[in-house]
Design a protein around this motif. Structure first.
Motif, PDB file in Angstrom:
ATOM      1  N   LEU A  42       0.819  -1.212   0.000  1.00  0.00           N
ATOM      2  CA  LEU A  42       0.000   0.000   0.000  1.00  0.00           C
ATOM      3  C   LEU A  42       0.854   1.263   0.000  1.00  0.00           C
ATOM      4  N   ASP A  43       2.025   1.205   0.636  1.00  0.00           N
ATOM      5  CA  ASP A  43       2.972   2.322   0.539  1.00  0.00           C
ATOM      6  C   ASP A  43       3.382   2.522  -0.918  1.00  0.00           C
ATOM      7  N   PHE A  44       3.659   1.411  -1.602  1.00  0.00           N
ATOM      8  CA  PHE A  44       4.034   1.467  -3.020  1.00  0.00           C
ATOM      9  C   PHE A  44       2.900   2.078  -3.840  1.00  0.00           C
ATOM     10  N   LEU A  45       1.671   1.623  -3.611  1.00  0.00           N
ATOM     11  CA  LEU A  45       0.521   2.175  -4.322  1.00  0.00           C
ATOM     12  C   LEU A  45       0.417   3.683  -4.103  1.00  0.00           C
ATOM     13  N   ASP A  46       0.477   4.120  -2.857  1.00  0.00           N
ATOM     14  CA  ASP A  46       0.375   5.555  -2.556  1.00  0.00           C
ATOM     15  C   ASP A  46       1.466   6.350  -3.278  1.00  0.00           C
ATOM     16  N   ARG A  47       2.694   5.831  -3.216  1.00  0.00           N
ATOM     17  CA  ARG A  47       3.833   6.536  -3.821  1.00  0.00           C
ATOM     18  C   ARG A  47       3.675   6.645  -5.346  1.00  0.00           C
ATOM     19  N   VAL A  48       3.355   5.537  -6.002  1.00  0.00           N
ATOM     20  CA  VAL A  48       3.227   5.527  -7.458  1.00  0.00           C
ATOM     21  C   VAL A  48       2.033   6.363  -7.901  1.00  0.00           C
ATOM     22  N   TYR A  49       0.910   6.222  -7.205  1.00  0.00           N
ATOM     23  CA  TYR A  49      -0.297   6.943  -7.585  1.00  0.00           C
ATOM     24  C   TYR A  49      -0.115   8.452  -7.426  1.00  0.00           C
ATOM     25  N   ARG A  50       0.476   8.852  -6.312  1.00  0.00           N
ATOM     26  CA  ARG A  50       0.695  10.286  -6.071  1.00  0.00           C
ATOM     27  C   ARG A  50       1.633  10.876  -7.124  1.00  0.00           C
ATOM     28  N   LYS A  51       2.674  10.133  -7.466  1.00  0.00           N
ATOM     29  CA  LYS A  51       3.621  10.615  -8.479  1.00  0.00           C
ATOM     30  C   LYS A  51       2.925  10.777  -9.832  1.00  0.00           C
ATOM     31  N   ARG A  52       2.050   9.849 -10.156  1.00  0.00           N
ATOM     32  CA  ARG A  52       1.377   9.849 -11.469  1.00  0.00           C
ATOM     33  C   ARG A  52       0.234  10.858 -11.533  1.00  0.00           C
ATOM     34  N   PHE A  53      -0.583  10.941 -10.453  1.00  0.00           N
ATOM     35  CA  PHE A  53      -1.810  11.734 -10.501  1.00  0.00           C
ATOM     36  C   PHE A  53      -1.849  12.902  -9.517  1.00  0.00           C
ATOM     37  N   ASN A  54      -0.777  13.091  -8.760  1.00  0.00           N
ATOM     38  CA  ASN A  54      -0.670  14.204  -7.829  1.00  0.00           C
ATOM     39  C   ASN A  54      -1.744  14.192  -6.740  1.00  0.00           C
ATOM     40  N   ARG A  55      -2.195  13.025  -6.382  1.00  0.00           N
ATOM     41  CA  ARG A  55      -3.125  12.853  -5.252  1.00  0.00           C
ATOM     42  C   ARG A  55      -3.028  11.407  -4.779  1.00  0.00           C
ATOM     43  N   LEU A  56      -3.601  11.136  -3.638  1.00  0.00           N
ATOM     44  CA  LEU A  56      -3.611   9.767  -3.120  1.00  0.00           C
ATOM     45  C   LEU A  56      -4.834   9.027  -3.635  1.00  0.00           C
ATOM     46  N   PRO A  57      -4.716   7.733  -3.860  1.00  0.00           N
ATOM     47  CA  PRO A  57      -5.879   6.950  -4.279  1.00  0.00           C
ATOM     48  C   PRO A  57      -6.836   6.774  -3.108  1.00  0.00           C
ATOM     49  N   ALA A  58      -8.102   6.535  -3.412  1.00  0.00           N
ATOM     50  CA  ALA A  58      -9.100   6.356  -2.349  1.00  0.00           C
ATOM     51  C   ALA A  58      -9.849   5.030  -2.458  1.00  0.00           C
ATOM     52  N   THR A  59      -9.917   4.454  -3.663  1.00  0.00           N
ATOM     53  CA  THR A  59     -10.674   3.207  -3.839  1.00  0.00           C
ATOM     54  C   THR A  59      -9.767   2.098  -4.364  1.00  0.00           C
ATOM     55  N   LEU A  60      -9.951   0.924  -3.806  1.00  0.00           N
ATOM     56  CA  LEU A  60      -9.106  -0.215  -4.137  1.00  0.00           C
ATOM     57  C   LEU A  60      -9.956  -1.460  -4.283  1.00  0.00           C
ATOM     58  N   ARG A  61      -9.667  -2.254  -5.304  1.00  0.00           N
ATOM     59  CA  ARG A  61     -10.252  -3.599  -5.392  1.00  0.00           C
ATOM     60  C   ARG A  61      -9.107  -4.593  -5.290  1.00  0.00           C
ATOM     61  N   GLU A  62      -9.239  -5.513  -4.365  1.00  0.00           N
ATOM     62  CA  GLU A  62      -8.258  -6.573  -4.195  1.00  0.00           C
ATOM     63  C   GLU A  62      -8.833  -7.834  -4.834  1.00  0.00           C
ATOM     64  N   ASP A  63      -8.315  -8.206  -5.999  1.00  0.00           N
ATOM     65  CA  ASP A  63      -8.756  -9.422  -6.677  1.00  0.00           C
ATOM     66  C   ASP A  63      -8.037 -10.631  -6.091  1.00  0.00           C
ATOM     67  N   PHE A  64      -8.707 -11.772  -6.130  1.00  0.00           N
ATOM     68  CA  PHE A  64      -8.152 -13.010  -5.560  1.00  0.00           C
ATOM     69  C   PHE A  64      -7.755 -12.730  -4.106  1.00  0.00           C
ATOM     70  N   ALA A  65      -8.653 -12.118  -3.365  1.00  0.00           N
ATOM     71  CA  ALA A  65      -8.344 -11.517  -2.068  1.00  0.00           C
ATOM     72  C   ALA A  65      -8.034 -12.519  -0.962  1.00  0.00           C
ATOM     73  N   GLY A  66      -8.496 -13.750  -1.077  1.00  0.00           N
ATOM     74  CA  GLY A  66      -8.248 -14.707   0.002  1.00  0.00           C
ATOM     75  C   GLY A  66      -8.852 -14.212   1.297  1.00  0.00           C
ATOM     76  N   THR A  67      -8.001 -13.872   2.251  1.00  0.00           N
ATOM     77  CA  THR A  67      -8.460 -13.409   3.568  1.00  0.00           C
ATOM     78  C   THR A  67      -8.705 -11.905   3.621  1.00  0.00           C
ATOM     79  N   ALA A  68      -8.624 -11.227   2.496  1.00  0.00           N
ATOM     80  CA  ALA A  68      -8.903  -9.788   2.389  1.00  0.00           C
ATOM     81  C   ALA A  68      -8.010  -8.934   3.298  1.00  0.00           C
ATOM     82  N   LEU A  69      -6.806  -9.407   3.531  1.00  0.00           N
ATOM     83  CA  LEU A  69      -5.891  -8.680   4.411  1.00  0.00           C
ATOM     84  C   LEU A  69      -5.521  -7.305   3.843  1.00  0.00           C
TER      85      LEU A  69
END
Length: 190
Positions: A42-69
């Motif tokens: 999630l740190d990686f997601l925040d860093r990449v998303y902010r660099k690309r779109f100049n804001r933090l992401p707010a919605t996430l879908r976890e596919d093949f989630a298993g225990t949804a950790l």
């Protein structure tokens, strides 16, 4: 006055915890300890998303989630975050309900949808609504379940359709010469 000796009650010893062995270990706990690191993902997601779109992401879908950790950690991260965890197997989803869901606050549970569904289903694709997801995760080589090219392409297209205008798809891949060599990694855990 009685001269009869009194029995002294000795404090009972706490019951020993069973040894952590293959027979007593929980497979999902072991999987999370050995393979998953949602905070780093999630740190990686925040860093990449902010660099690309100049804001933090707010919605996430976890596919093949298993225990949804990962989805659970996402809603804990910020009060504005929403997540959908999708998995077809009811067993890890029941494990989530017993082991992870109770650790979430009522407000966090409100922002997390755990769905038993095929990731290719219309229900999974549209679970973010019209605006689409900021990010879709398919980690731990889960999408390798698609053995035929057309099935994998159908999955990638379904992910693309479920992303918002500023959406990204994150997955991992293992390749290169090391894939042909048996590797051993050592990790210390309590």
């Amino acid at each position: 006055m009685s001269t009869k000796p009194r029995k002294v009650r000795r404090p009972t010893k706490p019951a020993k915890k069973p040894a952590f062995t293959a027979a007593t270990a929980d497979r999902y706990t072991l999987y999370q300890l050995a393979v998953q690191e949602p905070e780093a993902d999630l740190d990686f997601l925040d860093r990449v998303y902010r660099k690309r779109f100049n804001r933090l992401p707010a919605t996430l879908r976890e596919d093949f989630a298993g225990t949804a950790l990962t989805a659970s950690e996402w809603v804990k991260r910020r009060g504005s975050n929403r997540a959908v965890a999708v998995d077809l197997d009811p067993i890890p989803l029941r494990w989530f309900a017993r082991n992870i869901e109770p650790s979430l606050s009522a407000e966090q549970r409100e922002r997390l949808t755990v769905m038993r569904a095929n990731v290719l289903s219309r229900e999974a694709q549209t679970s973010a609504g019209r605006e689409g997801f900021d990010a879709v995760f398919a980690f731990n080589f889960s999408y390798w379940i698609f053995k035929k090219r057309d099935a994998l392409l159908a999955y990638f297209r379904s992910v693309k359709a479920s992303l918002g205008k500023r959406g990204i798809f994150l997955l991992d891949h293992f390749g290169g010469s090391d894939t042909m060599v048996e590797l051993v990694e050592r990790t210390r855990k309590k």
